[in-house]
Design an enzyme around this catalytic site. Structure first.
Site, short mmCIF file in Angstrom:
data_model
loop_
_atom_site.label_atom_id
_atom_site.label_comp_id
_atom_site.label_asym_id
_atom_site.label_seq_id
_atom_site.Cartn_x
_atom_site.Cartn_y
_atom_site.Cartn_z
N LYS A 129 0.80 -1.16 0.01
CA LYS A 129 -0.09 0.08 -0.05
C LYS A 129 0.86 1.06 0.00
O LYS A 129 0.28 2.43 -0.46
CB LYS A 129 -0.99 0.02 1.16
CG LYS A 129 -1.96 -0.80 0.90
CD LYS A 129 -3.45 -0.67 1.55
CE LYS A 129 -4.54 -1.54 1.08
NZ LYS A 129 -5.71 -1.40 1.67
N LYS A 161 -4.00 -10.33 -7.05
CA LYS A 161 -5.10 -10.77 -6.38
C LYS A 161 -6.27 -9.84 -6.82
O LYS A 161 -6.09 -8.48 -7.27
CB LYS A 161 -4.72 -10.30 -4.79
CG LYS A 161 -5.89 -10.36 -4.16
CD LYS A 161 -5.62 -9.67 -2.47
CE LYS A 161 -6.42 -8.40 -2.42
NZ LYS A 161 -6.66 -7.86 -1.11
N LYS A 214 -10.67 -4.52 -5.14
CA LYS A 214 -11.51 -3.50 -5.40
C LYS A 214 -10.77 -2.32 -5.67
O LYS A 214 -11.53 -1.31 -6.27
CB LYS A 214 -12.40 -3.33 -4.04
CG LYS A 214 -11.91 -3.45 -2.75
CD LYS A 214 -13.26 -3.21 -1.77
CE LYS A 214 -13.02 -3.92 -0.50
NZ LYS A 214 -12.17 -3.01 0.41
P1 ATP Z 1 -8.25 -3.40 -1.41
O1 ATP Z 1 -7.81 -4.39 -2.47
O2 ATP Z 1 -8.76 -2.30 -1.65
O3 ATP Z 1 -6.77 -3.22 -0.51
P2 ATP Z 1 -9.60 -5.66 -0.45
O4 ATP Z 1 -10.56 -5.98 -1.45
O5 ATP Z 1 -8.36 -6.59 0.05
O6 ATP Z 1 -9.13 -4.09 -0.47
P3 ATP Z 1 -10.40 -5.73 2.44
O7 ATP Z 1 -11.39 -4.88 3.03
O8 ATP Z 1 -8.76 -5.28 2.49
O9 ATP Z 1 -10.67 -5.47 0.78
O10 ATP Z 1 -10.71 -7.38 2.49
C1 ATP Z 1 -11.81 -7.73 3.11
C2 ATP Z 1 -11.85 -9.47 3.19
O11 ATP Z 1 -11.80 -9.80 1.98
C3 ATP Z 1 -10.34 -9.87 3.73
O12 ATP Z 1 -10.55 -10.88 4.70
C4 ATP Z 1 -9.59 -10.22 2.52
O13 ATP Z 1 -8.60 -11.13 2.67
C5 ATP Z 1 -10.73 -10.69 1.71
N1 ATP Z 1 -10.27 -10.52 0.32
C6 ATP Z 1 -10.03 -9.35 -0.49
N2 ATP Z 1 -9.70 -9.72 -1.66
C7 ATP Z 1 -9.89 -11.02 -1.75
C8 ATP Z 1 -9.64 -12.03 -2.99
N3 ATP Z 1 -9.05 -11.48 -4.03
N4 ATP Z 1 -9.74 -13.40 -2.64
C9 ATP Z 1 -10.12 -13.83 -1.62
N5 ATP Z 1 -10.16 -12.95 -0.31
C10 ATP Z 1 -10.09 -11.62 -0.48
#
Ligand code: ATP
Ligand code: LTN
Length: 339
Positions: A120, A202, A205
């Site tokens: 980040k 990964k 969002k």
């Molecule tokens: P950003 O990508 O904006 O940093 P994020 O999509 O990782 O955010 P978070 O709020 O950080 O969103 O994650 C919320 C939950 O969703 C966490 O438990 C994270 O591990 C899970 N998660 C996020 N992206 C994935 C993914 N691509 N596959 C599986 N689990 C995910």
């Protein structure tokens, strides 16, 4: 109410999701889907992590709206406020009260090792703030406040739960048994859904390319189009081992959304070509997301009910959190004045 909570024998589950943007299929398969399943068996606390969200700049009105919308989406997925405690993190100030004590028991070196901080800060080089650095300590406070045993998260959060374990053990050793030492709960299939465009990354969002992710609120045509365009990176090979990340990712999505094992999904699609894999995957995703979207629209119409639910959730969460904070403040000597 207090007494039933005190005699609660079930193990406790806690997790959270940041309301930073529209949630993706990765958030659903890696986290939310398990939240829903686990509320049947465990004493469950689920929160919208709005305090975490401001480690990256947010516009206040938008954060406010997204926080409530994210809570509505939790409910649309099946989080039942009668079974789980659903709340918004900032409405329970105990999170900050515990964070300070934990901050003073965390080493800079431990935080320096966090891979999410490194990622980040590379992506937001103009705003490498102290909150971004100490964010895993706030997450540890979220978990330890509720004496949670199990933390359902995607694979990327494992390191933060491990740090939480270290902090709990350190504090318990120094001050006597205070915290439950939690364990991550990471699903076998769906813990790391990858980008549809760059399957070595990964699904996120905050990806600037919307074709890389499926938002939970994407309409069926958009879902079909994004999956059709997904990168497939080898010859016709549909297999449950990870030889081709793009194809393996689609197979994982198909498996997680259809309820079939990876082996069953691969067996069914063997020799059929990627057109069929994509069509089946898109159908399976639409059939999971469409009912959630309808329920979301319905819940959002009743703003009053939604607000009442979040007020109740905050009160219930705070009752539990307060007990831990009192214990901790006593142990560290913050109760010198008796009122
Ligand atoms: P950003 O990508 O904006 O940093 P994020 O999509 O990782 O955010 P978070 O709020 O950080 O969103 O994650 C919320 C939950 O969703 C966490 O438990 C994270 O591990 C899970 N998660 C996020 N992206 C994935 C993914 N691509 N596959 C599986 N689990 C995910
Ligand atoms: N840091 C998590 C979200 C989060 C969380 C938590 C997850 C905040 N507090 C407590 C589990 C337990 C993330 O996904 N970025």
């Amino acid at each position: 109410m207090e007494s039933t909570e005190r005699t609660e024998q079930r193990k406790t589950v806690l997790s959270g999701i940041q309301p930073t943007s529209r949630l993706t299929l990765g958030n659903y398969l890696g986290a939310l889907k398990n939240f829903v399943a686990m509320q049947e068996e465990f004493d469950s606390f689920y929160m919208v992590a709005d305090m975490h969200a401001i480690t990256v700049r947010q516009e206040a009105a938008e954060l406010r709206r997204r926080s409530v919308e994210t809570a509505a989406l939790f409910m649309a997925c099946g989080i039942d406020p009668e079974k789980s405690t659903l709340f918004i993190q900032s409405s329970v100030p105990e999170h900050v009260m515990l964070t300070w004590v934990l901050n003073c028991n965390t080493y800079m070196g431990e935080l320096n090792r966090m891979t999410q901080f490194k990622d980040k800060s590379a992506r937001h080089a103009d705003n490498i703030n102290a909150g971004l650095f100490t964010y895993p300590v706030l997450m540890a406070a979220d978990i330890l406040l509720y004496q949670a045993h199990l933390i359902p998260v995607g694979a990327d959060q494992k390191q933060h739960v491990e740090l939480t374990r270290d902090l709990a053990e350190r504090f318990n050793k120094l001050y006597g048994n205070t915290f439950v030492v939690p364990e991550p709960y990471i699903p076998k299939v769906g813990a790391r859904i990858m980008s549809l465009q760059e399957p070595e990354n990964k699904m996120s969002k905050s990806d600037p390319n919307p074709n890389g992710y499926i938002a939970m609120l994407d309409d069926p045509d958009t879902i079909v189009r994004k999956i059709k365009r997904a990168v497939t990176d080898c010859e016709e090979c549909i297999s449950p081992d990870r030889c081709c990340p793009g194809v393996y990712n689609l197979l994982t999505i198909y498996s997680a959304c259809s309820g079939k094992t990876l082996e069953e999904a691969a067996g069914e699609l063997e020799g059929q070509g990627y057109g069929v894999l994509k069509a089946r995957t898109a159908d399976a995703v639409v059939s999971v997301l469409e009912p959630i979207q309808k329920e979301y629209a319905r819940i959002l119409q009743d703003k009053r009910y939604l607000n009442d639910t979040l007020v109740n959730g905050a009160e219930k969460a705070q009752r539990r959190a307060r007990r831990t904070v009192s214990k901790v403040y006593h142990k560290v000597g913050f109760d010198s004045v008796k009122r």
